[in-house]
Structure formats: C-alpha cells, structure tokens
Motif scaffolding. Structure first.
Motif, PDB file in Angstrom:
ATOM      1  N   VAL A  28      61.901  30.506  66.742  1.00 15.58           N
ATOM      2  CA  VAL A  28      61.344  29.390  66.949  1.00 15.58           C
ATOM      3  C   VAL A  28      62.702  28.303  66.621  1.00 15.58           C
ATOM      4  O   VAL A  28      63.338  28.238  65.234  1.00 15.58           O
ATOM      5  N   PRO A  29      63.055  27.623  67.710  1.00 17.15           N
ATOM      6  CA  PRO A  29      64.257  26.761  67.227  1.00 17.15           C
ATOM      7  C   PRO A  29      63.949  25.874  66.168  1.00 17.15           C
ATOM      8  O   PRO A  29      62.928  25.212  65.998  1.00 17.15           O
ATOM      9  N   VAL A  30      64.954  25.496  65.310  1.00 12.65           N
ATOM     10  CA  VAL A  30      64.727  24.472  64.014  1.00 12.65           C
ATOM     11  C   VAL A  30      65.400  23.348  64.651  1.00 12.65           C
ATOM     12  O   VAL A  30      66.861  23.464  64.869  1.00 12.65           O
ATOM     13  N   ASP A  31      64.811  22.140  64.621  1.00 15.54           N
ATOM     14  CA  ASP A  31      65.582  21.009  64.661  1.00 15.54           C
ATOM     15  C   ASP A  31      66.613  20.609  63.820  1.00 15.54           C
ATOM     16  O   ASP A  31      66.674  20.831  62.602  1.00 15.54           O
ATOM     17  N   GLU A  32      68.181  20.639  64.335  1.00 14.92           N
ATOM     18  CA  GLU A  32      69.057  20.218  63.574  1.00 14.92           C
ATOM     19  C   GLU A  32      68.855  18.891  62.462  1.00 14.92           C
ATOM     20  O   GLU A  32      69.492  19.057  61.577  1.00 14.92           O
ATOM     21  N   ARG A  33      68.097  18.038  63.045  1.00 18.51           N
ATOM     22  CA  ARG A  33      67.809  16.884  62.385  1.00 18.51           C
ATOM     23  C   ARG A  33      67.275  17.064  61.049  1.00 18.51           C
ATOM     24  O   ARG A  33      67.682  16.307  60.144  1.00 18.51           O
ATOM     25  N   ILE A  34      66.503  18.147  60.794  1.00 17.92           N
ATOM     26  CA  ILE A  34      65.780  18.570  59.481  1.00 17.92           C
ATOM     27  C   ILE A  34      67.079  18.714  58.464  1.00 17.92           C
ATOM     28  O   ILE A  34      66.811  18.366  57.476  1.00 17.92           O
ATOM     29  N   GLU A  35      67.878  19.641  58.822  1.00 18.38           N
ATOM     30  CA  GLU A  35      69.108  19.857  57.920  1.00 18.38           C
ATOM     31  C   GLU A  35      69.897  18.799  57.599  1.00 18.38           C
ATOM     32  O   GLU A  35      70.392  18.519  56.315  1.00 18.38           O
ATOM     33  N   THR A  36      70.145  17.907  58.667  1.00 15.94           N
ATOM     34  CA  THR A  36      70.925  16.671  58.394  1.00 15.94           C
ATOM     35  C   THR A  36      70.316  15.779  57.390  1.00 15.94           C
ATOM     36  O   THR A  36      70.910  14.963  56.336  1.00 15.94           O
ATOM     37  N   ILE A  37      68.814  15.736  57.562  1.00 19.07           N
ATOM     38  CA  ILE A  37      68.185  14.630  56.648  1.00 19.07           C
ATOM     39  C   ILE A  37      68.016  15.333  55.271  1.00 19.07           C
ATOM     40  O   ILE A  37      68.104  14.452  54.296  1.00 19.07           O
ATOM     41  N   ARG A  38      68.078  16.543  55.283  1.00 18.05           N
ATOM     42  CA  ARG A  38      67.815  17.280  53.916  1.00 18.05           C
ATOM     43  C   ARG A  38      69.242  16.940  53.104  1.00 18.05           C
ATOM     44  O   ARG A  38      68.994  16.999  52.080  1.00 18.05           O
ATOM     45  N   ASN A  39      70.299  16.905  53.913  1.00  8.65           N
ATOM     46  CA  ASN A  39      71.353  16.901  53.210  1.00  8.65           C
ATOM     47  C   ASN A  39      71.648  15.363  52.643  1.00  8.65           C
ATOM     48  O   ASN A  39      72.337  15.046  51.829  1.00  8.65           O
ATOM     49  N   LEU A  40      70.880  14.493  53.452  1.00 11.41           N
ATOM     50  CA  LEU A  40      71.234  12.904  53.024  1.00 11.41           C
ATOM     51  C   LEU A  40      70.436  12.647  51.800  1.00 11.41           C
ATOM     52  O   LEU A  40      70.649  11.692  51.050  1.00 11.41           O
ATOM     53  N   LEU A  41      69.316  13.453  51.728  1.00 13.77           N
ATOM     54  CA  LEU A  41      68.451  13.189  50.390  1.00 13.77           C
ATOM     55  C   LEU A  41      69.187  13.757  49.167  1.00 13.77           C
ATOM     56  O   LEU A  41      69.832  14.590  48.959  1.00 13.77           O
ATOM     57  N   PRO A  42      68.660  12.768  48.103  1.00 13.73           N
ATOM     58  CA  PRO A  42      69.247  13.370  46.576  1.00 13.73           C
ATOM     59  C   PRO A  42      68.849  14.721  46.209  1.00 13.73           C
ATOM     60  O   PRO A  42      69.644  15.033  45.163  1.00 13.73           O
ATOM     61  N   GLY A  43      68.026  15.135  46.608  1.00 10.88           N
ATOM     62  CA  GLY A  43      67.625  16.677  46.257  1.00 10.88           C
ATOM     63  C   GLY A  43      66.838  16.363  44.801  1.00 10.88           C
ATOM     64  O   GLY A  43      66.750  17.592  44.219  1.00 10.88           O
ATOM     65  N   ALA A  44      66.080  15.392  44.315  1.00 10.69           N
ATOM     66  CA  ALA A  44      65.307  15.349  43.259  1.00 10.69           C
ATOM     67  C   ALA A  44      64.204  15.844  43.215  1.00 10.69           C
ATOM     68  O   ALA A  44      63.567  16.655  42.005  1.00 10.69           O
ATOM     69  N   ASN A  45      63.475  16.331  44.416  1.00 12.85           N
ATOM     70  CA  ASN A  45      62.195  17.118  44.527  1.00 12.85           C
ATOM     71  C   ASN A  45      61.312  16.300  43.784  1.00 12.85           C
ATOM     72  O   ASN A  45      60.475  17.000  42.797  1.00 12.85           O
ATOM     73  N   CYS A  46      61.192  15.144  43.406  1.00 13.44           N
ATOM     74  CA  CYS A  46      60.290  14.334  42.688  1.00 13.44           C
ATOM     75  C   CYS A  46      58.818  14.102  43.268  1.00 13.44           C
ATOM     76  O   CYS A  46      57.801  13.830  42.418  1.00 13.44           O
ATOM     77  N   SER A  47      58.713  14.365  44.573  1.00 14.45           N
ATOM     78  CA  SER A  47      57.578  14.047  45.125  1.00 14.45           C
ATOM     79  C   SER A  47      57.148  12.933  45.135  1.00 14.45           C
ATOM     80  O   SER A  47      55.711  12.451  45.479  1.00 14.45           O
ATOM     81  N   ALA A  48      57.667  11.646  44.831  1.00 15.30           N
ATOM     82  CA  ALA A  48      57.299  10.206  44.851  1.00 15.30           C
ATOM     83  C   ALA A  48      56.919   9.971  46.486  1.00 15.30           C
ATOM     84  O   ALA A  48      56.260   8.842  46.775  1.00 15.30           O
ATOM     85  N   CYS A  49      57.728  10.768  47.388  1.00 16.74           N
ATOM     86  CA  CYS A  49      57.669  10.485  48.812  1.00 16.74           C
ATOM     87  C   CYS A  49      56.381  10.750  49.327  1.00 16.74           C
ATOM     88  O   CYS A  49      55.772  10.366  50.459  1.00 16.74           O
ATOM     89  N   GLY A  50      55.378  11.417  48.533  1.00 12.18           N
ATOM     90  CA  GLY A  50      54.202  12.065  48.923  1.00 12.18           C
ATOM     91  C   GLY A  50      54.201  13.439  49.451  1.00 12.18           C
ATOM     92  O   GLY A  50      53.289  13.932  49.815  1.00 12.18           O
ATOM     93  N   HIS A  51      55.339  14.085  49.378  1.00 14.91           N
ATOM     94  CA  HIS A  51      55.691  15.512  49.970  1.00 14.91           C
ATOM     95  C   HIS A  51      56.085  16.447  48.487  1.00 14.91           C
ATOM     96  O   HIS A  51      56.668  15.652  47.896  1.00 14.91           O
ATOM     97  N   ALA A  52      55.910  17.587  48.760  1.00 14.25           N
ATOM     98  CA  ALA A  52      56.108  18.557  47.755  1.00 14.25           C
ATOM     99  C   ALA A  52      57.680  18.649  47.210  1.00 14.25           C
ATOM    100  O   ALA A  52      58.018  18.536  46.219  1.00 14.25           O
ATOM    101  N   SER A  53      58.596  18.446  48.425  1.00 16.31           N
ATOM    102  CA  SER A  53      60.044  18.472  48.071  1.00 16.31           C
ATOM    103  C   SER A  53      60.617  17.853  48.879  1.00 16.31           C
ATOM    104  O   SER A  53      60.098  17.102  49.977  1.00 16.31           O
ATOM    105  N   CYS A  54      62.123  17.689  48.702  1.00 16.70           N
ATOM    106  CA  CYS A  54      62.926  16.968  49.765  1.00 16.70           C
ATOM    107  C   CYS A  54      62.754  17.656  51.110  1.00 16.70           C
ATOM    108  O   CYS A  54      63.032  17.056  52.131  1.00 16.70           O
ATOM    109  N   SER A  55      62.957  18.926  50.937  1.00 10.90           N
ATOM    110  CA  SER A  55      62.871  19.783  52.304  1.00 10.90           C
ATOM    111  C   SER A  55      61.632  19.477  53.074  1.00 10.90           C
ATOM    112  O   SER A  55      61.766  19.344  54.126  1.00 10.90           O
ATOM    113  N   SER A  56      60.537  19.249  52.396  1.00 13.75           N
ATOM    114  CA  SER A  56      59.280  19.246  53.293  1.00 13.75           C
ATOM    115  C   SER A  56      59.271  17.489  53.603  1.00 13.75           C
ATOM    116  O   SER A  56      58.611  17.723  54.660  1.00 13.75           O
ATOM    117  N   TYR A  57      59.695  16.697  52.951  1.00 13.20           N
ATOM    118  CA  TYR A  57      59.874  15.505  53.372  1.00 13.20           C
ATOM    119  C   TYR A  57      60.691  15.346  54.754  1.00 13.20           C
ATOM    120  O   TYR A  57      60.468  14.664  55.673  1.00 13.20           O
TER     121      TYR A  57
END
Length: 281
Positions: A28-57
């Motif tokens: 299953v091909p993985v969209d490279e944008r997911i990794e790019t956005i993941r690297n832009l996020l601060p990695g706090a995993n605070c779930s304030a965005c409504g998602h469980a982690s920065c990766s899931s967001y």
C-alpha cells in the motif's frame, strides 16, 4: 544430518520468496506528504487537535481532509507550512489564545468549611458526596493541582497561595487544563488581552464576599466605569466583551475586591516572573 540442513535452508528460501511476493502484491503506497507534515509538527502528542498523536493528525490531514490549522502548539507558523504542503490556503482568522485561571481565591482569601483528607485530586475532592469540595466557595479552585499535572508543556505551577498559575510564555492553549478542571475555572482567552475578571462565583454579593475576600460581588462599579460598554453582569459575575474592551484599566481601578486584574502581555513578561496576581517580579 546434511539433508536436514538442506531442507531447512530450502524451506527458508521458499518462505522468504513467499513473503517477498506478498509484500509486493499487497503493498500500500504511503503518501509522502504524511511524513513531511509529521516532521513539521512539534511532536507534543497533546491531542489538542482532536487526534491521538501528531502522526495520526498528519495522516488525517492528508487522507481525511482534516483542517491544516488544528495544531494548537504549532500555531499559525506550522499551519502555514502544512497548508503549503497540501496546496491550500491557511485561513487563520482565530486570534491566538492563552489559558487563564478564573479564580484567585487561594488559602488566604477563601476559607474552608471542613478539612479534606482524601486523594489530592480536584476531581476526587469535588464529588457531590463531598459537597463539591472543602472550600466554602462552591465555585472556587480546590488547589490540588489536577490542571498542573495535566499540562504536557509544564506551563502551569501551583502558586504560594494554593491557586494554579499559568506561565503565559510556555502556554500553547492546548486546552488540557480546561478539560481537567472539574470547576470549569480555566478558560482560553485572547493572548493579546491583558484585563480579565478572575472570579467565577455566581452567588449574590453578600454571600460571595463571605466565602471569598476577592470574589466578584456584582456591585456594578466596573460596568459604570467602562465608557465603551465592554462589561456586563451575568449571573452575578462581571463579564468582559473582549471585542469591545480598549484596556483603559478603569474597571481594574474601580473594582472594590480586585477581582479584575491586569496581566502583562506575553511579550511584556520577558525577563520577569509572572506572579499569581499577574504581576511581574
């Protein structure tokens, strides 16, 4: 003995070939944008965005069209970068916010009606069977630090008088402390505003004054002092309309119990330490 080794080796090669085929077949091909956005996020995993982690967001932004500006920690800067990755325009209309504790009724101001000997947790102490907590003011901060422990950024600490203090420089407005407070005393207010009513007591004046020295007594002095109509009384508590407030400070000067305070803006706190009363030491 040799034949057994050969059979084992051939079996390993066969299973390896099968796994290689399966990996290619069901890849299953993985969209490279997911990794790019993941690297832009601060990695706090605070779930304030409504998602469980920065990766899931990050996955939700790419796969499900989640808003590009949902990261409270990263703010406008990160939102703009994510929007660039997604090829959309970031609409950043909402003003940056910061947490504010709408209570200053610490140990010296708000007496207790009984001695609490239970778990040092605000939610436990506020149970109905315990009459909402040991403080005479049923709306006041219980002072057990549940909000402080909930903050993933160490942006809160307990003041000397038993009321939590927000480190305005470190606060990301993630909302964790808002969720943690069983008395609903913490609100996210505009970061640019410096005048706040830090009381949530809805009792009538005489009762409020009896249970807390710094409670709003609904006297209306602030309402009369405000020349732009930015303050009103609702449920016996002064309420500021931040869209109208000019921060003239007249309400702060007129409040007899000093429950309306002026805190330094974030940029004004550099080099100083914010006190529980919002002053800089």
């Amino acid at each position: 003995m040799i034949s057994a080794v050969v059979i084992l080796a051939l079996s390993g090669l066969a299973f390896g070939a099968i796994l290689a085929f399966a990996a290619r077949k069901f890849f299953v091909p993985v969209d490279e944008r997911i990794e790019t956005i993941r690297n832009l996020l601060p990695g706090a995993n605070c779930s304030a965005c409504g998602h469980a982690s920065c990766s899931s967001y990050a996955e939700a932004v790419v796969s499900k069209g989640a808003p590009v500006d949902a990261c409270k920690v990263g703010g406008a800067a990160v939102a703009s970068k994510i929007a660039g990755v997604m090829g959309v325009e970031a609409v950043l209309d909402e003003e940056a916010k910061v947490a504010e504790v709408m209570c200053r009724g610490g140990r010296s101001a708000a007496p207790h009606s009984y001695e609490y000997m239970g778990i040092s947790d605000c939610k436990a102490a506020s149970l109905p069977m315990l009459h909402g907590g040991p403080k005479m003011c049923e709306y006041g901060c219980l002072g057990f630090g549940t909000c402080v422990r909930s903050c993933p950024f160490d942006a809160m600490y307990m003041g000397d008088d038993g009321v939590p203090v927000v480190d305005r420089d470190a606060c990301t407005a993630c909302g964790k402390c808002v969720e943690a407070c069983p008395k609903h005393l913490i609100r996210l207010v505009p970061r640019s505003k410096k005048i706040h009513v830090v009381c949530s007591n809805r009792d009538r004046g005489p009762v409020a004054r009896k249970v807390c020295k710094v409670a709003c007594i609904a006297c209306g002095a602030c309402v009369r002092a405000c020349k732009v109509g930015a303050i009103s009384l609702r449920d016996n508590v002064a309420l500021i309309d931040y869209s109208k407030c000019t921060e003239c400070g007249e309400c702060v000067a007129k409040c007899p119990t000093k429950c309306i305070i002026e805190v330094p803006r974030v940029e004004d706190t550099k080099g100083g330490t914010q006190s529980a009363q919002g002053e800089v030491a």
